[in-house]
Design an enzyme around this catalytic site. Structure first.
Site, PDB file in Angstrom:
ATOM      1  N   HIS A   1      61.350 -16.320  34.507  1.00 41.28           N
ATOM      2  CA  HIS A   1      62.786 -16.402  34.221  1.00 41.28           C
ATOM      3  C   HIS A   1      63.032 -17.093  32.881  1.00 41.28           C
ATOM      4  CE1 HIS A   1      63.627 -15.273  38.421  1.00 41.28           C
ATOM      5  NE2 HIS A   1      62.462 -15.862  38.611  1.00 41.28           N
TER       6      HIS A   1
ATOM      7  N   GLU B   1      63.705 -19.532  38.546  1.00 41.10           N
ATOM      8  CA  GLU B   1      64.679 -19.899  37.499  1.00 41.10           C
ATOM      9  C   GLU B   1      65.149 -21.335  37.708  1.00 41.10           C
ATOM     10  OE1 GLU B   1      65.806 -20.130  34.712  1.00 41.10           O
ATOM     11  OE2 GLU B   1      66.885 -18.248  34.355  1.00 41.10           O
TER      12      GLU B   1
ATOM     13  N   ARG C   1      64.134 -10.413  41.155  1.00 35.48           N
ATOM     14  CA  ARG C   1      64.265  -9.844  39.810  1.00 35.48           C
ATOM     15  C   ARG C   1      62.971 -10.025  39.021  1.00 35.48           C
ATOM     16  NH1 ARG C   1      67.370 -14.507  40.212  1.00 35.48           N
ATOM     17  NH2 ARG C   1      67.519 -15.982  38.470  1.00 35.48           N
TER      18      ARG C   1
ATOM     19  N   HIS D   1      62.099 -11.538  33.351  1.00 35.24           N
ATOM     20  CA  HIS D   1      62.524 -10.348  34.091  1.00 35.24           C
ATOM     21  C   HIS D   1      63.455  -9.462  33.258  1.00 35.24           C
ATOM     22  CE1 HIS D   1      66.587 -11.940  34.699  1.00 35.24           C
ATOM     23  NE2 HIS D   1      65.991 -13.121  34.860  1.00 35.24           N
TER      24      HIS D   1
ATOM     25  N   ARG E   1      74.090 -24.988  29.847  1.00 42.56           N
ATOM     26  CA  ARG E   1      73.157 -23.859  29.750  1.00 42.56           C
ATOM     27  C   ARG E   1      71.874 -24.203  29.014  1.00 42.56           C
ATOM     28  NH1 ARG E   1      75.647 -18.262  27.827  1.00 42.56           N
ATOM     29  NH2 ARG E   1      73.622 -17.590  28.635  1.00 42.56           N
TER      30      ARG E   1
ATOM     31  N   THR F   1      73.183 -17.486  37.492  1.00 39.75           N
ATOM     32  CA  THR F   1      72.355 -16.953  38.572  1.00 39.75           C
ATOM     33  C   THR F   1      71.483 -18.011  39.242  1.00 39.75           C
ATOM     34  OG1 THR F   1      72.230 -14.963  37.210  1.00 39.75           O
ATOM     35  CG2 THR F   1      70.858 -15.017  39.170  1.00 39.75           C
ATOM     36  N   GLY F   2      70.616 -18.665  38.475  1.00 40.46           N
ATOM     37  CA  GLY F   2      69.744 -19.695  39.054  1.00 40.46           C
ATOM     38  C   GLY F   2      68.863 -19.157  40.160  1.00 40.46           C
TER      39      GLY F   2
HETATM   40  O1  LIG Z   1      72.089 -17.420  34.882  1.00 43.75           O
HETATM   41  C1  LIG Z   1      70.926 -17.847  34.803  1.00 43.75           C
HETATM   42  O2  LIG Z   1      70.269 -18.246  35.771  1.00 43.75           O
HETATM   43  C2  LIG Z   1      70.270 -17.934  33.432  1.00 43.75           C
HETATM   44  C3  LIG Z   1      69.419 -16.730  33.122  1.00 43.75           C
HETATM   45  O3  LIG Z   1      70.120 -15.535  33.188  1.00 43.75           O
HETATM   46  O4  LIG Z   1      71.295 -17.999  32.480  1.00 43.75           O
HETATM   47  P1  LIG Z   1      71.264 -18.843  31.138  1.00 43.75           P
HETATM   48  O5  LIG Z   1      71.136 -17.848  30.028  1.00 43.75           O
HETATM   49  O6  LIG Z   1      72.603 -19.511  31.112  1.00 43.75           O
HETATM   50  O7  LIG Z   1      70.131 -19.813  31.195  1.00 43.75           O
END
Ligand SMILES: O=C(O)[C@@H](CO)OP(=O)(O)O
Length: 246
Positions: free
Chosen positions: A182, A87, A60, A9, A114, A21-22
């Site tokens: 995602h 995600e 998103r 996205h 992460r 976000t998740g």
């Molecule tokens: O916050 C989230 O869900 C993910 C994607 O934006 O973040 P990350 O880069 O930490 O996987």
């Protein structure tokens, strides 16, 4: 040869605010909308076309798909939205600021949460207001199917059955698919397709709004993969950007 396009996205409001976000259902920013439209225009300019599209049940990704299809004049294509492409669930970190969390727990811990393959973030309490267990869009799932946290391994374990049951058969039958999803559901697919090791997947990030093209053989094994950005589109059309810089 089959072609499959994966599209993370465009920039979301929580990408911009640097928040975990998740499964939280946040919107695109105006930049995210532009990225999605540009992705569709690049795909069209490079001669891509599709028979069907898949996305998650998070807006998103849904809006990204919609704007990309609009950029290609293909809003009429059949679209399947399925939670398996959501995600990775970020557990009790959902909503927290990433930089503040790193200050509190340290960079190494936050990197493990992460990007590591098998370290899940702390779980949400089932009764936490942030839990999706009361969300009507998941009403047909059992509570246990709605995660309280996930590491990438967990995400792989929910994405791959969907790949096997829905996506792979559609590709094998000759359908040209665009999947808008995602960062981590796409990392799960890339890990599987490219057989990336559990340790190497730590270094893999998927950019917002840049189509990732896979060319697959008859057994759906990757022949090659590449990002389709402005320069790649110009190269495909034999334009100035295709010429070596002097
Ligand atoms: O916050 C989230 O869900 C993910 C994607 O934006 O973040 P990350 O880069 O930490 O996987």
């Amino acid at each position: 040869m089959h072609k499959l396009v994966l599209l993370r996205h465009g920039e979301s409001t929580w990408n911009l605010e640097n928040r975990f976000t998740g499964w939280t259902d946040v919107d695109l920013t105006p930049t995210g909308v532009e990225q999605a439209r540009a992705a569709g225009q690049w795909l069209k300019a490079a001669g891509f076309d599709f028979d069907a599209a898949y996305t998650s049940v998070l807006k998103r990704a849904i809006w990204t798909l919609w704007h990309a299809l609009d950029g290609m004049d293909r809003t009429w294509l059949p679209v399947t939205a399925d939670w398996h492409l959501n995600e990775r669930h970020y557990g009790a970190l959902q909503g927290l600021n990433k930089a503040e969390t790193a200050r509190e727990y340290g960079d190494a811990q936050v990197l493990a949460w992460r990007r590591s393959y098998d370290t899940p973030p702390p779980a949400l309490e089932p009764g936490d207001a942030r839990s999706e267990r009361g969300d009507i869009r998941y009403a047909r799932l059992s509570p246990e199917q709605i995660p309280l946290t996930e590491c990438l391994k967990d995400t792989v374990e929910r994405v791959l059955p969907y790949w096997d049951a829905e996506i792979a058969p559609a590709i094998s039958s000759g359908r040209r698919l665009l999947i808008a999803a995602h960062g981590n559901s796409i990392r799960a697919l890339v890990k599987y397709l490219d057989k990336v090791s559990d340790s190497d997947i730590v270094g893999l990030n998927i950019p917002n709004g840049i189509p990732l093209v896979y060319e697959l053989d008859a057994e759906l094994q990757p022949i090659r993969s590449y990002y389709l950005d402005e320069a790649a589109v110009a190269a495909a059309r034999g334009g100035a950007a295709a010429q070596p810089a002097r």
